[in-house]
Design a protein around this motif. Structure first.
Motif, PDB file in Angstrom:
ATOM      1  N   GLY A 189       0.791  -1.221   0.000  1.00 43.13           N
ATOM      2  CA  GLY A 189       0.000   0.000   0.000  1.00 43.13           C
ATOM      3  C   GLY A 189       0.821   1.267   0.000  1.00 43.13           C
ATOM      4  O   GLY A 189       0.391   2.299  -0.535  1.00 43.13           O
ATOM      5  N   SER A 190       2.012   1.228   0.579  1.00 40.44           N
ATOM      6  CA  SER A 190       2.872   2.417   0.610  1.00 40.44           C
ATOM      7  C   SER A 190       3.687   2.582  -0.664  1.00 40.44           C
ATOM      8  O   SER A 190       4.374   3.598  -0.828  1.00 40.44           O
ATOM      9  N   LYS A 191       3.632   1.599  -1.575  1.00 39.51           N
ATOM     10  CA  LYS A 191       4.452   1.627  -2.777  1.00 39.51           C
ATOM     11  C   LYS A 191       3.643   1.848  -4.047  1.00 39.51           C
ATOM     12  O   LYS A 191       4.169   2.366  -5.031  1.00 39.51           O
ATOM     13  N   THR A 192       2.390   1.426  -4.056  1.00 38.76           N
ATOM     14  CA  THR A 192       1.542   1.542  -5.231  1.00 38.76           C
ATOM     15  C   THR A 192       0.106   1.704  -4.780  1.00 38.76           C
ATOM     16  O   THR A 192      -0.211   1.509  -3.599  1.00 38.76           O
ATOM     17  N   GLN A 193      -0.784   2.065  -5.693  1.00 35.65           N
ATOM     18  CA  GLN A 193      -2.192   2.303  -5.365  1.00 35.65           C
ATOM     19  C   GLN A 193      -2.975   1.023  -5.623  1.00 35.65           C
ATOM     20  O   GLN A 193      -3.378   0.736  -6.751  1.00 35.65           O
ATOM     21  N   ILE A 194      -3.200   0.273  -4.562  1.00 42.05           N
ATOM     22  CA  ILE A 194      -3.786  -1.064  -4.664  1.00 42.05           C
ATOM     23  C   ILE A 194      -5.124  -1.047  -5.387  1.00 42.05           C
ATOM     24  O   ILE A 194      -5.410  -1.909  -6.236  1.00 42.05           O
ATOM     25  N   LYS A 195      -5.966  -0.080  -5.097  1.00 44.41           N
ATOM     26  CA  LYS A 195      -7.324  -0.075  -5.638  1.00 44.41           C
ATOM     27  C   LYS A 195      -7.378   0.266  -7.124  1.00 44.41           C
ATOM     28  O   LYS A 195      -8.439   0.122  -7.746  1.00 44.41           O
ATOM     29  N   LYS A 196      -6.280   0.740  -7.702  1.00 45.11           N
ATOM     30  CA  LYS A 196      -6.290   1.137  -9.105  1.00 45.11           C
ATOM     31  C   LYS A 196      -5.818   0.046 -10.051  1.00 45.11           C
ATOM     32  O   LYS A 196      -5.960   0.181 -11.268  1.00 45.11           O
ATOM     33  N   TRP A 197      -5.236  -1.027  -9.530  1.00 40.02           N
ATOM     34  CA  TRP A 197      -4.765  -2.096 -10.414  1.00 40.02           C
ATOM     35  C   TRP A 197      -5.968  -2.739 -11.112  1.00 40.02           C
ATOM     36  O   TRP A 197      -6.977  -3.056 -10.486  1.00 40.02           O
ATOM     37  N   GLY A 198      -5.838  -2.946 -12.419  1.00 37.43           N
ATOM     38  CA  GLY A 198      -6.939  -3.531 -13.183  1.00 37.43           C
ATOM     39  C   GLY A 198      -8.181  -2.681 -13.136  1.00 37.43           C
ATOM     40  O   GLY A 198      -9.292  -3.209 -13.231  1.00 37.43           O
ATOM     41  N   ASN A 199      -7.993  -1.353 -12.994  1.00 37.56           N
ATOM     42  CA  ASN A 199      -9.124  -0.421 -12.872  1.00 37.56           C
ATOM     43  C   ASN A 199     -10.041  -0.784 -11.715  1.00 37.56           C
ATOM     44  O   ASN A 199     -11.237  -0.485 -11.732  1.00 37.56           O
ATOM     45  N   GLY A 200      -9.489  -1.445 -10.704  1.00 38.62           N
ATOM     46  CA  GLY A 200     -10.266  -1.787  -9.518  1.00 38.62           C
ATOM     47  C   GLY A 200     -11.260  -2.906  -9.722  1.00 38.62           C
ATOM     48  O   GLY A 200     -12.177  -3.074  -8.903  1.00 38.62           O
ATOM     49  N   LYS A 201     -11.106  -3.690 -10.794  1.00 41.76           N
ATOM     50  CA  LYS A 201     -12.097  -4.721 -11.110  1.00 41.76           C
ATOM     51  C   LYS A 201     -11.590  -6.147 -10.903  1.00 41.76           C
ATOM     52  O   LYS A 201     -12.354  -7.097 -11.086  1.00 41.76           O
ATOM     53  N   ILE A 202     -10.331  -6.321 -10.543  1.00 47.38           N
ATOM     54  CA  ILE A 202      -9.810  -7.665 -10.345  1.00 47.38           C
ATOM     55  C   ILE A 202      -9.896  -8.034  -8.869  1.00 47.38           C
ATOM     56  O   ILE A 202     -10.024  -7.167  -8.004  1.00 47.38           O
TER      57      ILE A 202
END
Length: 464
Positions: A70-83
């Motif tokens: 969570g401190s390195k990348t935006q977890i909720k945005k991977w795969g547009n939040g659909k995976i």
């Protein structure tokens, strides 16, 4: 953290028993987020209620991803939040080892140094090369883009042009069209922790159109998928091509009509090779790329080469304490392989890593103060000046080194005319950097860090 073996916790002071199930759900999720997938699989077997909790993708698996990345990348945005976060956890676990420096094997036609770092919803591998603006700057050009589609499919693209503007579109995997951006779809095959291969993905279009990976849900499985999440290969990676070819060869030889099948297979391979835009590229990880308290000279450094251009140096320690330094690439821009570096560009080495501590003898002081410091022309105001032994850039300790070829490279034995002239010094400064020079010269090459705390230093804009 060890596996939770007993869900009953006793508090003697209160004279009562408190079960893990009595804790609020957010506390339970916080505790479970410290566990590994095999440990969660074991914990899920202790209670039917905990099975439901461990299968909850939006709660537990999000907590696992968020705590780790969570401190390195935006977890909720991977795969547009659909995976599903369970798929995301497995993928990022495989890719996490890519972070850091790698070098291309064989004869490299491009800068051989690769640096991986996290993006908002993707990972990017950059080719890193010295800047040519007279500073200690480095240029990083995008080389490999890695992300996930909303269906959970791995998206790996090689960028031969090094275009940074792609990052905005690549972050939106629904809008991103690789055909329009002239990127090459590739497979990245991880082989252990220190080697990967990039190969063109000839079946990308068909595989993407037939993808049937489900979206986000709260009913992900627990058992084998959890246990395998830490050890399985990266989704979408291809098998070892050599093993496949060996198997096909002997299968065709022993099966009826093997000769005809073999000819058809060779014809298909030739057609496939004719369509290929990219030859396989191999990369090896630079494991020890940063200094440590016990190995203060270790890692990647940048400094002046013989032709007064900026270049990279790699300093390594061996198992018995010896130190050696090689150039990562030559100064003319013709990047070379590791074997060529050893044969053509030895820098320095020593078998005795014991430093000379201050106070220094008058002879050692004179060796330092009588020399000119070689730095990039725009690095600082005191470039090419004589510096005192003390001060902000003062010397903390000194190490004796050699550049004689007699022991390092057997075929050059006997070329050193004066053993004394094959000796030199490393002057380590108080800020952790160092410079080196040889007794036959009158200058010191000052080196600085390429990266610090996982981030590239002094990055310059890449111009196409």
């Amino acid at each position: 953290m060890s596996t939770v073996k007993d869900t009953s916790l006793t508090i003697d002071e209160l004279g009562c028993s408190v079960s893990f199930a009595d804790f609020p759900e957010d506390v339970q999720l916080c505790v479970l987020s410290f566990l590994t997938p095999p440990e969660i699989a074991s914990f899920a077997c202790t209670s039917k209620r905990f099975v439901s909790l461990c299968k909850n993708d939006g709660k537990l698996w999000f907590s696992l991803c968020d705590r780790r990345w969570g401190s390195k990348t935006q977890i909720k945005k991977w795969g547009n939040g659909k995976i599903t976060y369970r798929i995301l956890y497995q993928t990022l676990s495989d890719w996490e080892n890519l972070i850091g420096f790698w070098r291309q094997g064989g004869i490299a036609t491009s800068p051989p140094l690769i640096f991986f770092e996290w993006g908002p919803s993707f990972m990017t591998g950059f080719r890193v090369s010295p800047a040519k603006d007279g500073t200690y700057g480095v240029v990083k050009a995008p080389f490999l883009w890695m992300s996930l589609s909303p269906e959970g499919q791995v998206l790996n693209f090689l960028d031969r042009e090094g275009r940074t503007e792609i990052s905005e579109d690549f972050a939106n995997s629904e809008r991103f069209k690789f055909a329009e951006s002239d990127l090459v779809p590739v497979n990245l095959s991880l082989m252990g922790k220190t080697h990967f291969v990039v190969e063109e993905d000839m079946s990308f279009g068909a595989r993407r159109s037939s993808s049937s990976v489900s979206g986000r849900g709260d009913d992900g499985g627990v058992g084998e998928d959890l246990i395998g999440a830490e050890t399985s290969g990266s989704p979408g990676t291809s098998p070892d091509q050599l093993v496949v070819e060996i198997y096909q060869y002997f299968a065709n030889r022993t099966s009826p009509g093997g000769d005809r099948a073999s000819r058809r297979q060779r014809r298909r391979e030739k057609e496939k090779q004719a369509r290929r835009k990219l030859e396989p590229q191999h990369f090896v990880k630079i494991v020890d790329c940063s200094p440590t308290p016990t190995r203060p000279l270790q890692g990647l450094w940048k400094g002046i080469y013989d032709d007064m251009t900026l270049g990279f140096y790699l300093v390594a320690y061996d198992d018995i304490g010896g130190i050696s330094c090689q150039k990562v690439c030559d100064s003319s821009g013709n990047f070379c392989s590791f074997a060529h570096v050893i044969r053509k560009h030895p820098v320095f080495w020593t078998m005795n890593p014991t430093f000379i501590e201050s106070p220094f003898s008058p002879e050692e002081e004179n060796l330092y103060t009588s020399r000119i410091h070689l730095q990039p022309t725009a690095a600082a105001d005191h470039i090419h000046q004589h510096l005192p032994l003390t001060g902000n850039k003062g010397v903390s300790r000194v190490l004796c080194i050699n550049f004689s070829h007699d022991l390092a490279i057997p075929y050059l034995a006997g070329t050193t005319t004066n053993p004394l002239h094959a000796q030199g010094r490393i002057w380590q400064y108080w800020d952790g950097t160092f410079g080196f020079g040889f007794l036959q010269d009158s200058f010191i090459r000052d080196l600085t860090h390429v990266a610090k705390n996982g981030c590239l230093l002094d990055t310059a804009e890449h111009l196409l």
